[in-house]
Design an enzyme around this catalytic site. Structure first.
Site, PDB file in Angstrom:
ATOM      1  N   TYR A 167     -28.967   7.961  22.194  1.00 29.24           N
ATOM      2  CA  TYR A 167     -27.639   7.557  22.668  1.00 29.24           C
ATOM      3  C   TYR A 167     -27.587   6.061  22.986  1.00 29.24           C
ATOM      4  O   TYR A 167     -26.514   5.506  23.195  1.00 29.24           O
ATOM      5  CB  TYR A 167     -27.212   8.378  23.901  1.00 29.24           C
ATOM      6  CG  TYR A 167     -27.183   9.882  23.693  1.00 29.24           C
ATOM      7  CD1 TYR A 167     -27.166  10.437  22.417  1.00 29.24           C
ATOM      8  CD2 TYR A 167     -27.173  10.757  24.777  1.00 29.24           C
ATOM      9  CE1 TYR A 167     -27.158  11.815  22.223  1.00 29.24           C
ATOM     10  CE2 TYR A 167     -27.157  12.135  24.597  1.00 29.24           C
ATOM     11  CZ  TYR A 167     -27.156  12.659  23.326  1.00 29.24           C
ATOM     12  OH  TYR A 167     -27.147  14.021  23.148  1.00 29.24           O
ATOM     13  N   LYS A 186     -34.449  12.814  25.714  1.00 28.64           N
ATOM     14  CA  LYS A 186     -34.885  13.437  24.453  1.00 28.64           C
ATOM     15  C   LYS A 186     -35.598  12.446  23.541  1.00 28.64           C
ATOM     16  O   LYS A 186     -35.231  11.273  23.476  1.00 28.64           O
ATOM     17  CB  LYS A 186     -33.675  14.001  23.688  1.00 28.64           C
ATOM     18  CG  LYS A 186     -32.741  14.848  24.515  1.00 28.64           C
ATOM     19  CD  LYS A 186     -31.692  15.536  23.637  1.00 28.64           C
ATOM     20  CE  LYS A 186     -30.524  16.041  24.458  1.00 28.64           C
ATOM     21  NZ  LYS A 186     -29.527  15.005  24.757  1.00 28.64           N
ATOM     22  N   HIS A 191     -35.348  16.191  20.250  1.00 29.45           N
ATOM     23  CA  HIS A 191     -33.886  16.161  20.050  1.00 29.45           C
ATOM     24  C   HIS A 191     -33.445  17.003  18.854  1.00 29.45           C
ATOM     25  O   HIS A 191     -32.429  17.696  18.912  1.00 29.45           O
ATOM     26  CB  HIS A 191     -33.440  14.707  19.875  1.00 29.45           C
ATOM     27  CG  HIS A 191     -31.994  14.457  20.128  1.00 29.45           C
ATOM     28  ND1 HIS A 191     -31.519  13.300  20.694  1.00 29.45           N
ATOM     29  CD2 HIS A 191     -30.900  15.210  19.892  1.00 29.45           C
ATOM     30  CE1 HIS A 191     -30.203  13.361  20.785  1.00 29.45           C
ATOM     31  NE2 HIS A 191     -29.800  14.514  20.299  1.00 29.45           N
ATOM     32  N   ARG A 242     -11.072  14.158  35.419  1.00 29.55           N
ATOM     33  CA  ARG A 242     -11.766  15.105  34.530  1.00 29.55           C
ATOM     34  C   ARG A 242     -13.086  15.569  35.143  1.00 29.55           C
ATOM     35  O   ARG A 242     -13.470  16.730  34.999  1.00 29.55           O
ATOM     36  CB  ARG A 242     -12.043  14.446  33.174  1.00 29.55           C
ATOM     37  CG  ARG A 242     -10.828  14.343  32.276  1.00 29.55           C
ATOM     38  CD  ARG A 242     -10.864  15.440  31.227  1.00 29.55           C
ATOM     39  NE  ARG A 242      -9.676  15.460  30.405  1.00 29.55           N
ATOM     40  CZ  ARG A 242      -9.568  14.897  29.205  1.00 29.55           C
ATOM     41  NH1 ARG A 242     -10.602  14.238  28.694  1.00 29.55           N
ATOM     42  NH2 ARG A 242      -8.454  14.998  28.524  1.00 29.55           N
TER      43      ARG A 242
HETATM   44  N1  LIG Z   1     -28.559  18.103  21.250  1.00 22.84           N
HETATM   45  C1  LIG Z   1     -27.615  17.596  20.507  1.00 22.84           C
HETATM   46  O1  LIG Z   1     -27.768  17.417  19.289  1.00 22.84           O
HETATM   47  C2  LIG Z   1     -26.310  17.213  21.137  1.00 22.84           C
HETATM   48  C3  LIG Z   1     -25.210  16.952  20.317  1.00 22.84           C
HETATM   49  C4  LIG Z   1     -24.009  16.597  20.929  1.00 22.84           C
HETATM   50  C5  LIG Z   1     -23.914  16.519  22.313  1.00 22.84           C
HETATM   51  N2  LIG Z   1     -25.017  16.752  23.089  1.00 22.84           N
HETATM   52  C6  LIG Z   1     -24.948  16.644  24.557  1.00 22.84           C
HETATM   53  O2  LIG Z   1     -23.920  17.470  25.020  1.00 22.84           O
HETATM   54  C7  LIG Z   1     -23.013  16.732  25.832  1.00 22.84           C
HETATM   55  C8  LIG Z   1     -21.675  17.399  25.758  1.00 22.84           C
HETATM   56  O3  LIG Z   1     -21.133  17.266  24.439  1.00 22.84           O
HETATM   57  P1  LIG Z   1     -19.620  16.916  24.223  1.00 22.84           P
HETATM   58  O4  LIG Z   1     -19.187  15.995  25.300  1.00 22.84           O
HETATM   59  O5  LIG Z   1     -19.372  16.475  22.840  1.00 22.84           O
HETATM   60  O6  LIG Z   1     -18.968  18.304  24.398  1.00 22.84           O
HETATM   61  P2  LIG Z   1     -17.553  18.783  24.733  1.00 22.84           P
HETATM   62  O7  LIG Z   1     -17.400  18.866  26.215  1.00 22.84           O
HETATM   63  O8  LIG Z   1     -17.378  19.989  23.900  1.00 22.84           O
HETATM   64  O9  LIG Z   1     -16.527  17.697  24.175  1.00 22.84           O
HETATM   65  C9  LIG Z   1     -16.119  16.517  24.813  1.00 22.84           C
HETATM   66  C10 LIG Z   1     -14.659  16.318  24.450  1.00 22.84           C
HETATM   67  O10 LIG Z   1     -13.906  17.131  25.332  1.00 22.84           O
HETATM   68  C11 LIG Z   1     -12.923  16.330  25.978  1.00 22.84           C
HETATM   69  N3  LIG Z   1     -12.814  16.797  27.365  1.00 22.84           N
HETATM   70  C12 LIG Z   1     -13.730  16.726  28.366  1.00 22.84           C
HETATM   71  N4  LIG Z   1     -13.259  17.307  29.490  1.00 22.84           N
HETATM   72  C13 LIG Z   1     -12.001  17.727  29.193  1.00 22.84           C
HETATM   73  C14 LIG Z   1     -10.996  18.379  29.942  1.00 22.84           C
HETATM   74  N5  LIG Z   1     -11.165  18.722  31.205  1.00 22.84           N
HETATM   75  N6  LIG Z   1      -9.822  18.658  29.312  1.00 22.84           N
HETATM   76  C15 LIG Z   1      -9.603  18.316  28.024  1.00 22.84           C
HETATM   77  N7  LIG Z   1     -10.527  17.685  27.266  1.00 22.84           N
HETATM   78  C16 LIG Z   1     -11.711  17.405  27.844  1.00 22.84           C
HETATM   79  C17 LIG Z   1     -13.386  14.907  25.863  1.00 22.84           C
HETATM   80  O11 LIG Z   1     -12.252  14.120  25.803  1.00 22.84           O
HETATM   81  P3  LIG Z   1     -12.249  12.516  26.050  1.00 22.84           P
HETATM   82  O12 LIG Z   1     -12.978  11.938  24.861  1.00 22.84           O
HETATM   83  O13 LIG Z   1     -10.802  12.202  26.092  1.00 22.84           O
HETATM   84  O14 LIG Z   1     -12.955  12.254  27.326  1.00 22.84           O
HETATM   85  C18 LIG Z   1     -14.157  14.909  24.562  1.00 22.84           C
HETATM   86  O15 LIG Z   1     -13.253  14.709  23.471  1.00 22.84           O
HETATM   87  C19 LIG Z   1     -23.131  15.307  25.274  1.00 22.84           C
HETATM   88  O16 LIG Z   1     -22.695  14.294  26.155  1.00 22.84           O
HETATM   89  C20 LIG Z   1     -24.628  15.230  25.046  1.00 22.84           C
HETATM   90  O17 LIG Z   1     -25.286  14.989  26.275  1.00 22.84           O
HETATM   91  C21 LIG Z   1     -26.202  17.123  22.514  1.00 22.84           C
END
Ligand SMILES: NC(=O)c1ccc[n+]([C@@H]2O[C@H](COP(=O)([O-])OP(=O)(O)OC[C@H]3O[C@@H](n4cnc5c(N)ncnc54)[C@H](OP(=O)(O)O)[C@@H]3O)[C@@H](O)[C@H]2O)c1
Length: 312
Positions: A57, A86, A119, A269
């Protein structure tokens, strides 16, 4: 609301006496450095205690600064926090694992990491380039390193005392089994994409029967529209229980026994995503009966991250 209805404080035990992990975690996959620092500060102030980081990241320094400020302010101690980071694909060669781990610790300004994950199961060409490509723009893989080779080096980190638990991310159940059976130190946590369109039932069952924690990423479907937050079943339940679709999805994840990562970037949020409480049994049943199937992140097929710009 009774405290017992709140899922926000749930802790999940980790194998091997490695303590517990707060079920609700803050993910730090935020491309902009300033936004990372501000969102991490905000998450700490709102009450998140579990932080999911990664060398890939490229923002561990900003996360580390926000954590150091919170510790220096005196309201929190290191023991109050659960920090994961990771190992990226270019560091799978066993001799590269400890240096990569120590570099992450330095950037995060921490002496000890609670959880270190491989990762992805894909080894890329070893070196400092996180995204090695050939002249045709194809990723260059490292055929000379197996996942088990890398796992042995991860076990050594636990022996060193600088890492309390180790695990895997973006693996299939078959890949998990190939590590789990011969491992001297078993994986404590498996991080995979999971939401009602990809419930990962087989991995969850394997993890539950063997004492591993399943840690769900993309619980809101990465915010891709239309997606899980617009699903009519989720929207109807949200109205019925007077919560938002995001809160319903996060509650479902914790209530079914997984840990979950979310990435709120604003104070409102952050508060919203922490304010989750138990869903009625019929709501759980309705979500479990959703038939739509969709994977939002293709990293498991290639090791190429879905949400990081190519070449960066
Ligand atoms: N191991 C892996 O390969 C891998 C891959 C991806 C992610 N991850 C980890 O997982 C974490 C979570 O992933 P993610 O953030 O993509 O998942 P997510 O929570 O499914 O998606 C985030 C999205 O949801 C929106 N959001 C957040 N809270 C909200 C709410 N209360 N109401 C409406 N929309 C909301 C955000 O909007 P905004 O953009 O407007 O804030 C963003 O577009 C990452 O930060 C990372 O640490 C790991």
């Amino acid at each position: 609301m009774k405290q017992s209805d709140s899922l926000r404080y749930r802790e999940l035990p980790l194998r091997g006496g490695a303590g517990t992990m707060p079920a609700l975690g803050f993910g730090t996959l935020i491309p902009d450095a300033t936004e990372t620092r501000n969102a991490t500060r905000t998450a700490l102030e709102a009450g998140f205690r579990h932080f999911d980081c990664a060398e890939r990241y490229r923002n561990e320094e900003q996360v580390g600064e926000a954590i150091r400020e919170a510790l220096q302010a005196g309201s929190l101690t290191r023991d109050d926090l659960f920090i994961t980071t990771k190992l990226w694909n270019n560091n799978h060669r066993p001799e590269r694992v400890q240096p990569a781990f120590e570099a992450s610790c330095d950037r995060l300004q921490l002496d000890c990491i609670d959880l270190y994950l491989i990762h992805t199961p894909y080894a890329f060409r070893p070196g400092d380039n996180q995204d090695p490509r050939d002249q045709n723009d194809n990723v260059i893989y490292d055929e000379g390193t197996t996942l088990m080779d890398t796992w042995r080096a991860m076990e050594n980190l636990v022996d060193s005392g600088k890492c309390k638990a180790i695990g895997l991310s973006d693996v299939s159940l078959d890949q998990l089994r190939t590590i789990f059976e011969p491992a001297r130190i078993k994986p404590a946590v498996i991080q995979v994409e999971s939401h009602p369109y990809l419930p990962q039932t087989e991995i969850l069952e394997f993890c539950n029967s063997n004492g591993l924690v399943t840690l769900a990423f993309a619980p809101l479907g990465h915010g891709i529209k239309p997606g899980v937050m617009e699903d009519p079943v989720i929207v109807a339940i949200a109205q019925r229980v007077d919560k938002t679709p995001a809160q319903v999805l996060l509650a479902w994840a914790v209530q079914r026994g997984t840990a979950v990562l979310t990435t709120p970037k604003t104070p409102d949020r952050s508060k919203e995503n922490l304010d989750i409480s138990a869903l009625p049994a019929d709501a759980m049943d309705e979500i479990n009966a959703i038939q739509t199937r969709q994977r939002f992140n293709l990293v498991t097929g290639t090791g190429i991250p879905g949400f990081i710009a190519k070449g960066s």
